[in-house]
Design a protein around this motif. Structure first.
Motif, mmCIF file in Angstrom:
data_model
loop_
_atom_site.group_PDB
_atom_site.id
_atom_site.type_symbol
_atom_site.label_atom_id
_atom_site.label_comp_id
_atom_site.label_asym_id
_atom_site.label_seq_id
_atom_site.Cartn_x
_atom_site.Cartn_y
_atom_site.Cartn_z
ATOM 1 N N THR A 1 0.834 -1.207 0.000
ATOM 2 C CA THR A 1 0.000 0.000 0.000
ATOM 3 C C THR A 1 0.866 1.254 0.000
ATOM 4 O OG1 THR A 1 -1.749 -1.209 1.141
ATOM 5 C CG2 THR A 1 -1.902 1.191 1.153
ATOM 6 N N THR A 2 1.933 1.248 0.778
ATOM 7 C CA THR A 2 2.836 2.408 0.778
ATOM 8 C C THR A 2 3.464 2.580 -0.597
ATOM 9 O OG1 THR A 2 3.289 2.057 3.139
ATOM 10 C CG2 THR A 2 4.816 3.487 1.915
ATOM 11 N N TYR A 3 3.929 1.507 -1.179
ATOM 12 C CA TYR A 3 4.485 1.562 -2.535
ATOM 13 C C TYR A 3 3.464 2.159 -3.505
ATOM 14 C CZ TYR A 3 5.399 -0.181 -7.223
ATOM 15 O OH TYR A 3 5.548 -0.275 -8.584
ATOM 16 N N LEU A 4 2.232 1.691 -3.446
ATOM 17 C CA LEU A 4 1.204 2.188 -4.368
ATOM 18 C C LEU A 4 0.930 3.672 -4.151
ATOM 19 C CD1 LEU A 4 -1.217 -0.865 -4.218
ATOM 20 C CD2 LEU A 4 0.251 -0.206 -6.147
ATOM 21 N N VAL A 5 0.864 4.098 -2.901
ATOM 22 C CA VAL A 5 0.622 5.520 -2.611
ATOM 23 C C VAL A 5 1.782 6.374 -3.115
ATOM 24 C CG1 VAL A 5 0.448 7.215 -0.728
ATOM 25 C CG2 VAL A 5 -0.946 5.127 -0.666
ATOM 26 N N VAL A 6 3.006 5.937 -2.863
ATOM 27 C CA VAL A 6 4.191 6.749 -3.166
ATOM 28 C C VAL A 6 4.591 6.690 -4.640
ATOM 29 C CG1 VAL A 6 6.673 6.984 -2.687
ATOM 30 C CG2 VAL A 6 5.067 6.599 -0.810
ATOM 31 N N GLU A 7 4.588 5.490 -5.218
ATOM 32 C CA GLU A 7 5.189 5.321 -6.539
ATOM 33 C C GLU A 7 4.195 5.011 -7.658
ATOM 34 O OE1 GLU A 7 8.661 2.851 -6.547
ATOM 35 O OE2 GLU A 7 9.597 4.007 -4.937
ATOM 36 N N ARG A 8 2.946 4.833 -7.345
ATOM 37 C CA ARG A 8 1.970 4.518 -8.392
ATOM 38 C C ARG A 8 0.761 5.468 -8.333
ATOM 39 N NH1 ARG A 8 2.310 -0.268 -11.275
ATOM 40 N NH2 ARG A 8 0.840 0.923 -12.554
ATOM 41 N N PRO A 9 1.020 6.769 -8.495
ATOM 42 C CA PRO A 9 -0.093 7.724 -8.472
ATOM 43 C C PRO A 9 -1.053 7.542 -9.646
ATOM 44 C CG PRO A 9 1.918 8.798 -9.197
ATOM 45 C CD PRO A 9 2.309 7.416 -8.731
ATOM 46 N N ASP A 10 -0.665 6.727 -10.615
ATOM 47 C CA ASP A 10 -1.546 6.433 -11.751
ATOM 48 C C ASP A 10 -2.707 5.528 -11.353
ATOM 49 O OD1 ASP A 10 0.719 4.549 -11.427
ATOM 50 O OD2 ASP A 10 -0.265 3.426 -13.047
ATOM 51 N N ILE A 11 -2.640 4.932 -10.172
ATOM 52 C CA ILE A 11 -3.705 4.042 -9.706
ATOM 53 C C ILE A 11 -4.575 4.805 -8.707
ATOM 54 C CG2 ILE A 11 -4.234 1.906 -8.473
ATOM 55 C CD1 ILE A 11 -1.536 0.815 -9.492
ATOM 56 N N ASP A 12 -5.867 4.854 -8.970
ATOM 57 C CA ASP A 12 -6.826 5.476 -8.055
ATOM 58 C C ASP A 12 -7.158 4.446 -6.981
ATOM 59 O OD1 ASP A 12 -9.004 6.492 -6.694
ATOM 60 O OD2 ASP A 12 -10.140 7.019 -8.495
ATOM 61 N N LEU A 13 -6.433 4.522 -5.871
ATOM 62 C CA LEU A 13 -6.568 3.491 -4.850
ATOM 63 C C LEU A 13 -7.953 3.435 -4.228
ATOM 64 C CD1 LEU A 13 -3.070 3.699 -3.169
ATOM 65 C CD2 LEU A 13 -3.904 2.063 -4.867
ATOM 66 N N ALA B 1 -10.725 3.822 -5.695
ATOM 67 C CA ALA B 1 -11.588 3.091 -6.626
ATOM 68 C C ALA B 1 -11.070 1.693 -6.947
ATOM 69 C CB ALA B 1 -11.739 3.893 -7.928
ATOM 70 N N GLU B 2 -9.747 1.533 -7.041
ATOM 71 C CA GLU B 2 -9.180 0.303 -7.584
ATOM 72 C C GLU B 2 -8.617 -0.688 -6.561
ATOM 73 O OE1 GLU B 2 -6.736 0.934 -11.160
ATOM 74 O OE2 GLU B 2 -7.408 3.032 -11.079
ATOM 75 N N LEU B 3 -8.220 -0.211 -5.374
ATOM 76 C CA LEU B 3 -7.590 -1.122 -4.415
ATOM 77 C C LEU B 3 -8.481 -2.297 -4.016
ATOM 78 C CD1 LEU B 3 -5.010 -1.771 -2.892
ATOM 79 C CD2 LEU B 3 -5.826 -0.301 -1.023
ATOM 80 N N GLY C 1 -11.212 -13.299 3.225
ATOM 81 C CA GLY C 1 -10.742 -12.522 2.079
ATOM 82 C C GLY C 1 -10.807 -11.027 2.325
ATOM 83 N N TYR C 2 -11.092 -10.300 1.265
ATOM 84 C CA TYR C 2 -11.078 -8.837 1.308
ATOM 85 C C TYR C 2 -11.976 -8.292 2.409
ATOM 86 C CZ TYR C 2 -11.514 -3.976 0.038
ATOM 87 O OH TYR C 2 -11.502 -2.612 0.092
ATOM 88 N N HIS C 3 -11.469 -7.267 3.121
ATOM 89 C CA HIS C 3 -12.206 -6.623 4.215
ATOM 90 C C HIS C 3 -12.183 -5.114 3.965
ATOM 91 C CE1 HIS C 3 -13.406 -5.347 8.182
ATOM 92 N NE2 HIS C 3 -13.558 -6.611 8.579
ATOM 93 N N GLU C 4 -13.312 -4.557 3.586
ATOM 94 C CA GLU C 4 -13.406 -3.150 3.188
ATOM 95 C C GLU C 4 -12.998 -2.187 4.299
ATOM 96 O OE1 GLU C 4 -14.155 0.211 0.827
ATOM 97 O OE2 GLU C 4 -14.116 -1.879 0.186
ATOM 98 N N THR C 5 -13.502 -2.375 5.498
ATOM 99 C CA THR C 5 -13.215 -1.418 6.572
ATOM 100 C C THR C 5 -11.755 -1.463 6.981
ATOM 101 O OG1 THR C 5 -15.511 -1.525 7.317
ATOM 102 C CG2 THR C 5 -13.896 -0.677 8.886
ATOM 103 N N ILE C 6 -11.205 -2.638 7.151
ATOM 104 C CA ILE C 6 -9.787 -2.733 7.521
ATOM 105 C C ILE C 6 -8.918 -2.119 6.426
ATOM 106 C CG2 ILE C 6 -7.867 -4.330 7.902
ATOM 107 C CD1 ILE C 6 -9.821 -6.091 9.483
ATOM 108 N N THR C 7 -9.234 -2.389 5.176
ATOM 109 C CA THR C 7 -8.474 -1.797 4.076
ATOM 110 C C THR C 7 -8.558 -0.277 4.123
ATOM 111 O OG1 THR C 7 -8.779 -3.747 2.702
ATOM 112 C CG2 THR C 7 -8.234 -1.684 1.559
ATOM 113 N N GLY C 8 -9.747 0.253 4.327
ATOM 114 C CA GLY C 8 -9.915 1.714 4.392
ATOM 115 C C GLY C 8 -9.163 2.348 5.535
#
Length: 144
Positions: free
Chosen positions: A41-53, A55-57, A77-84
């Motif tokens: 997640t840190t990598y995506l925030v810092v180095e992948r601004p092309d991804i709308d997290l 909407a897409e995470l 599996g996926y947990h929306e609140t924990i991810t947010g």
């Protein structure tokens, strides 16, 4: 709160490998640890601004889970609140750490209160956080 002994990363390249492995769905399931979640997640925030997290995470994580044989259900599996909650934590940490190198940022996050596995329980009761409602959609904290 639980004991906190995180596995730290040796290099920015190791973090990038986790982040890109998540995106490509090639990261071995055994490597998809709590630390890997925060590093990716840190990598995506810092180095992948092309991804709308925002909407897409969710779909990135759901797709990854399925690619390694996992399921995204009411109980696993996926947990929306924990991810947010952790996405917000990562974003705040990135702002606070400014221009620090990626590995230093990730390891500092993992060693901080925000990096603890149980950090969301500061804001949520266990019952609310682990409810089906919280897994399937974002729910507001019930602790202040």
């Amino acid at each position: 709160m639980t004991d906190h002994s995180p596995r730290l990363f040796a290099s920015a390249d190791a973090i990038r490998r986790v982040g890109e492995g998540l995106l490509a769905r090639t990261l071995p399931r055994a490597e998809w640890t709590h630390e890997a979640h925060l590093a990716a997640t840190t990598y995506l925030v810092v180095e992948r601004p092309d991804i709308d997290l925002d909407a897409e995470l969710p779909e990135i994580i759901r797709s990854y889970n399925e690619s390694v044989g996992g399921r995204n259900t009411d109980s696993e599996g996926y947990h929306e609140t924990i991810t947010g909650v952790f996405l917000a934590a990562v974003r705040a940490h990135v702002v606070e750490t400014g221009e620090r190198e990626l590995c230093a940022r990730v390891n500092a996050l993992l060693l901080s209160p925000r990096g603890r596995r149980d950090w969301p329980l500061r804001f949520y009761s266990r019952e609310r956080l682990f409810s089906v409602e919280a897994r399937l959609g974002f729910v507001a904290p019930d602790r202040t």
